[in-house]
Design a protein around this motif. Structure first.
Motif, PDB file in Angstrom:
ATOM      1  N   ASN A  59       0.798  -1.230   0.000  1.00 44.70           N
ATOM      2  CA  ASN A  59       0.000   0.000   0.000  1.00 44.70           C
ATOM      3  C   ASN A  59       0.836   1.290   0.000  1.00 44.70           C
ATOM      4  O   ASN A  59       0.356   2.334   0.418  1.00 44.70           O
ATOM      5  CB  ASN A  59      -0.985   0.015   1.166  1.00 44.70           C
ATOM      6  N   VAL A  60       2.061   1.216  -0.478  1.00 47.93           N
ATOM      7  CA  VAL A  60       2.938   2.389  -0.533  1.00 47.93           C
ATOM      8  C   VAL A  60       2.272   3.511  -1.331  1.00 47.93           C
ATOM      9  O   VAL A  60       2.411   4.696  -0.996  1.00 47.93           O
ATOM     10  CB  VAL A  60       4.300   2.005  -1.174  1.00 47.93           C
ATOM     11  N   TYR A  62      -0.636   4.677  -1.386  1.00 45.62           N
ATOM     12  CA  TYR A  62      -1.537   5.545  -0.634  1.00 45.62           C
ATOM     13  C   TYR A  62      -0.811   6.578   0.210  1.00 45.62           C
ATOM     14  O   TYR A  62      -1.409   7.562   0.643  1.00 45.62           O
ATOM     15  CB  TYR A  62      -2.476   4.704   0.237  1.00 45.62           C
ATOM     16  N   ASP A  63       0.477   6.405   0.433  1.00 43.28           N
ATOM     17  CA  ASP A  63       1.266   7.361   1.207  1.00 43.28           C
ATOM     18  C   ASP A  63       1.893   8.438   0.328  1.00 43.28           C
ATOM     19  O   ASP A  63       2.529   9.358   0.843  1.00 43.28           O
ATOM     20  CB  ASP A  63       2.380   6.630   1.977  1.00 43.28           C
ATOM     21  N   SER A 130      -7.627   5.877  -4.996  1.00 43.84           N
ATOM     22  CA  SER A 130      -7.217   6.341  -3.678  1.00 43.84           C
ATOM     23  C   SER A 130      -8.299   6.164  -2.625  1.00 43.84           C
ATOM     24  O   SER A 130      -8.011   6.152  -1.442  1.00 43.84           O
ATOM     25  CB  SER A 130      -6.833   7.816  -3.761  1.00 43.84           C
TER      26      SER A 130
END
Length: 138
Positions: A59-60, A62-63, A130
């Protein structure tokens, strides 16, 4: 096979804004008559496939900032061959036999067109990608 081909063509969305003319290259004509409708039809699937890809990669995505998310989408599509081949399979599986025969004559150039359209679709849907909130029963 005739029924399959007719069914495949019947379920594709029409592109009223796409102009077809005699001056178009064979690749451009194929893109507008075959690729764009298939990719539009499969849009929701592409979003889910990409969300799954992101989940499998911790989930990188989303950062990241919006600009970095756009870069991430482009890098994923152009550099991860396994993912790229999966996307191509989603599209090619919707070809009629005749379309497949046209595709294999110039698959390299058509693959580039395919991936660019998918990339643009995912970028256009970066907000939907997102949005990871899920509804739960109360």
């Amino acid at each position: 096979m005739i029924n399959r081909d007719l069914d495949l063509k019947r379920i594709r969305p029409e592109f009223m804004t796409t102009t077809i003319n005699d001056g178009m290259s064979t690749d451009e004509r194929f893109q507008n008559l075959v690729l764009r409708p298939i990719i539009k039809l499969q849009n929701d699937l592409f979003i889910e496939v990409f969300k799954n890809y992101v989940a499998k990669h911790k989930n990188v995505f989303y950062d990241l900032s919006v600009d970095k998310r756009i870069d991430y989408i482009g890098n994923t599509i152009h550099k991860d061959m396994k993912f790229r081949n999966s996307l191509k399979g989603i599209i090619i599986g919707m070809f009629t036999i005749e379309e497949y025969k046209l595709y294999i004559q110039n698959s390299s150039a058509l693959n580039k067109r395919m991936m660019n359209i998918v990339k643009e679709r995912l970028i256009d849907n970066v907000q939907a990608i997102s949005d990871t909130t899920t509804l739960t029963a109360v």
